[in-house]
Motif scaffolding. Structure first.
Motif, mmCIF file in Angstrom:
data_model
loop_
_atom_site.group_PDB
_atom_site.id
_atom_site.type_symbol
_atom_site.label_atom_id
_atom_site.label_comp_id
_atom_site.label_asym_id
_atom_site.label_seq_id
_atom_site.Cartn_x
_atom_site.Cartn_y
_atom_site.Cartn_z
ATOM 1 N N THR A 35 0.962 -1.042 -0.220
ATOM 2 C CA THR A 35 0.057 0.042 -0.035
ATOM 3 C C THR A 35 0.932 1.252 -0.046
ATOM 4 O OG1 THR A 35 -1.827 -1.019 1.207
ATOM 5 C CG2 THR A 35 -1.814 1.264 1.389
ATOM 6 N N GLY A 38 2.490 1.708 -3.273
ATOM 7 C CA GLY A 38 1.721 2.369 -4.304
ATOM 8 C C GLY A 38 1.522 3.907 -3.907
ATOM 9 N N THR A 165 -4.646 -5.503 -3.894
ATOM 10 C CA THR A 165 -5.303 -4.264 -3.589
ATOM 11 C C THR A 165 -4.397 -3.172 -2.868
ATOM 12 O OG1 THR A 165 -6.138 -5.088 -1.530
ATOM 13 C CG2 THR A 165 -7.238 -5.823 -3.704
ATOM 14 N N TYR A 168 -3.009 -0.314 -5.038
ATOM 15 C CA TYR A 168 -4.146 0.602 -5.533
ATOM 16 C C TYR A 168 -4.660 1.237 -4.400
ATOM 17 C CZ TYR A 168 -2.496 -1.790 -9.612
ATOM 18 O OH TYR A 168 -1.889 -2.179 -10.836
ATOM 19 N N PHE A 171 -2.688 4.175 -4.143
ATOM 20 C CA PHE A 171 -3.022 5.207 -5.118
ATOM 21 C C PHE A 171 -4.096 6.173 -4.657
ATOM 22 C CE2 PHE A 171 -1.822 3.749 -9.635
ATOM 23 C CZ PHE A 171 -0.804 3.577 -9.005
ATOM 24 N N PHE A 172 -5.085 5.383 -3.714
ATOM 25 C CA PHE A 172 -6.345 6.239 -3.193
ATOM 26 C C PHE A 172 -5.783 6.927 -2.023
ATOM 27 C CE2 PHE A 172 -9.856 6.497 -0.425
ATOM 28 C CZ PHE A 172 -10.943 7.004 -1.291
ATOM 29 N N ALA A 260 -1.758 5.745 -15.863
ATOM 30 C CA ALA A 260 -1.840 6.093 -14.653
ATOM 31 C C ALA A 260 -1.017 7.406 -14.363
ATOM 32 C CB ALA A 260 -1.462 4.985 -13.394
ATOM 33 N N THR A 289 -8.204 10.072 -9.448
ATOM 34 C CA THR A 289 -7.252 9.121 -8.720
ATOM 35 C C THR A 289 -7.906 8.009 -8.078
ATOM 36 O OG1 THR A 289 -5.538 10.671 -9.184
ATOM 37 C CG2 THR A 289 -4.990 8.784 -7.972
ATOM 38 N N SER A 293 -8.334 4.354 -8.435
ATOM 39 C CA SER A 293 -7.994 3.131 -7.662
ATOM 40 C C SER A 293 -9.238 2.197 -7.082
ATOM 41 C CB SER A 293 -7.336 3.904 -6.056
ATOM 42 O OG SER A 293 -6.464 4.742 -6.825
ATOM 43 N N THR A 296 -9.559 -0.392 -9.627
ATOM 44 C CA THR A 296 -8.486 -1.410 -9.650
ATOM 45 C C THR A 296 -8.718 -2.364 -8.713
ATOM 46 O OG1 THR A 296 -7.332 0.398 -10.901
ATOM 47 C CG2 THR A 296 -6.112 -1.519 -10.121
ATOM 48 N N GLY A 352 -9.225 1.444 -14.528
ATOM 49 C CA GLY A 352 -8.929 0.861 -13.338
ATOM 50 C C GLY A 352 -9.183 -0.646 -13.205
#
Length: 437
Positions: A35, A38, A165, A168, A171-172, A260, A289, A293, A296, A352
């Motif tokens: 996490t 990312g 996960t 992404y 990303f979030f 991305a 974004t 996320s 995805t 995504g």
């Protein structure tokens, strides 16, 4: 009508092997690292414009949109080269174990992300991003290898989806931080947040037990393990699957990263065209974004059941076809509409979802290689594509500069997925097979 035996078999299949404390702690350590990995990766995309606008004049260059775009492409290419060199972590993990080296990768990318906050020139930022890339690239391979080996056979496939996960979710998280901390305190504060994974690396090192599979392989074949694992993945047994896996990952990296990385800039341009001011456009990029996320994450969770039902190759083909269509439509069509912001963001959610194809590699790659070379193979295949990704990124930057547009150069990367569709049949189908020892 089902018999008692049928019901007992069904109940046995429905009951998953329980996870012990070490497996749970190890997973969350790997997931948290992935996490924050990312988050670190996407921080750069979100703060690219403000960071380079400040640093280019200090480096002797005008902060024009063209120079910002070119410098951004060069720095991202350096990051990808560092990520490509991260294959060095694989042989180390096959030699010294998964958990120690996993902790080292997290520590490396965290330290150099934090140092990026101190950059005074573009070149300093480039150096820090290069070494952060070396750490980030290794984390995926080591986290994927650890979960595949540590989790029970009846859980590890879904574990691969859960693990992916994390990237992404990062990303979030980066989007949320940019919406709050970045908007209030600027790009340097965003990089400072990247120091947090140091804590995760310490937890991984102190609390997570080494995998039983690696320990058994170390005990049974010490003379084999100390041979070059990098050489072993190119012997007659593994050469074809190593090359094919590397090609497929190269395709995934070129396509998804192009979309991305340039997505925030594309959304900002569309939001500005729609009449938003600079702050509103930046926030819209964060929202887009976040939606990318979420899409995805859903794609990652949907992938393992599909792979179990129709097989690894067919699943990857579905995801690659979806990526080709969504990238071409988002950047080649919606980006050029008079009011393209809403359809562009809607297509980002679709993009995504199919970007969740990376979860398949976390599931599939460990199934193709035995324990003594698994981490090396994973690290090599996930890293080699970054070198080609760096070359393509230079090409994209040059096209953006010459064509004076962002959409078409990114849309062209959809071709990579068509090439991937032609290569998929060459890969081994491992549906129903247990992880090899």
């Amino acid at each position: 009508m089902p018999t008692t035996l049928d019901r007992e078999i069904s109940a046995a299949r429905a009951t998953k092997t329980p996870l012990n404390r070490s497996q749970i702690t190890g997973f969350w350590g790997a997931w948290a690292g992935w996490t924050l990995d990312g988050m670190d990766s996407f921080i750069y995309a979100l703060v690219l414009a403000p960071a380079l606008t400040e640093l280019l004049p200090r480096s002797g260059y005008a902060a024009t949109p063209a120079n910002v775009g070119l410098a951004g492409s060069i720095l991202f290419a350096l990051f990808l080269v560092g990520w490509g060199l991260s294959f060095i972590w694989g042989p180390l993990a096959d030699r010294f174990g998964r958990t120690k080296v996993l902790a080292a990768t997290i520590f490396t990318f965290a330290i150099f992300t934090g140092l990026a906050a101190t950059a005074h020139t573009v070149w300093e930022l480039g150096i820090y991003r290069f070494f952060a890339g070396v750490g980030i690239g290794g984390e995926w391979a080591l986290a994927g290898t650890y979960v595949a080996e540590a989790w029970p056979e009846d859980r590890r496939k879904m574990g691969a989806g859960y693990l992916q996960t994390g990237y992404y979710a990062g990303f979030f998280l980066a989007a949320v931080l940019n919406y709050t901390i970045g908007a209030a305190f600027g790009w340097r504060a965003m990089f400072l947040v990247g120091l947090f994974p140091v804590v995760v690396s310490i937890v991984v090192l102190l609390r997570v037990k080494e995998t039983d599979k690696w320990q058994r392989a170390e005990a049974v074949h010490p003379h084999v393990k100390h041979e070059s694992s990098l050489k072993a993945i190119f012997n007659a047994q593994y050469r074809k699957r190593t090359i094919v896996a590397a090609v497929l990952l190269t395709v995934a990296i070129i396509g998804l990263w192009a979309g991305a990385v340039y997505e925030p800039s594309a959304v900002i341009q569309l939001a500005t065209k729609a009449g938003m001011d600079k702050a509103e456009a930046a926030r819209m990029a964060s929202i887009a974004t976040g939606l990318l996320s979420i899409g995805t994450i859903v794609g990652c969770l949907a992938l393992p059941p599909m792979a179990e039902k129709i097989g690894r190759r067919k699943t990857l083909a579905v995801y690659f076809a979806g990526m080709a269509a969504s990238i071409a439509l988002a950047f080649g069509w919606a980006f050029y509409l008079p009011n393209g912001l809403v359809p562009f963001i809607a297509l980002l959610v679709v993009l995504g979802f199919f970007g969740g194809n990376f979860a398949l590699f976390s599931l599939w790659l460990p199934e193709q290689f035995e324990t003594r070379v698994r981490a090396t193979a994973f690290a090599f295949c996930t890293s080699i594509g970054r070198f080609f990704g760096a070359i393509v990124n230079f090409g994209i930057g040059a096209m953006v500069l010459n064509m004076k547009t962002l959409g078409v150069p990114i849309a062209i990367t959809a071709v990579a997925f068509l090439i991937g569709l032609a290569v998929i049949p060459l890969a081994p189908e491992t549906k129903g097979q247990e992880l090899p020892n």
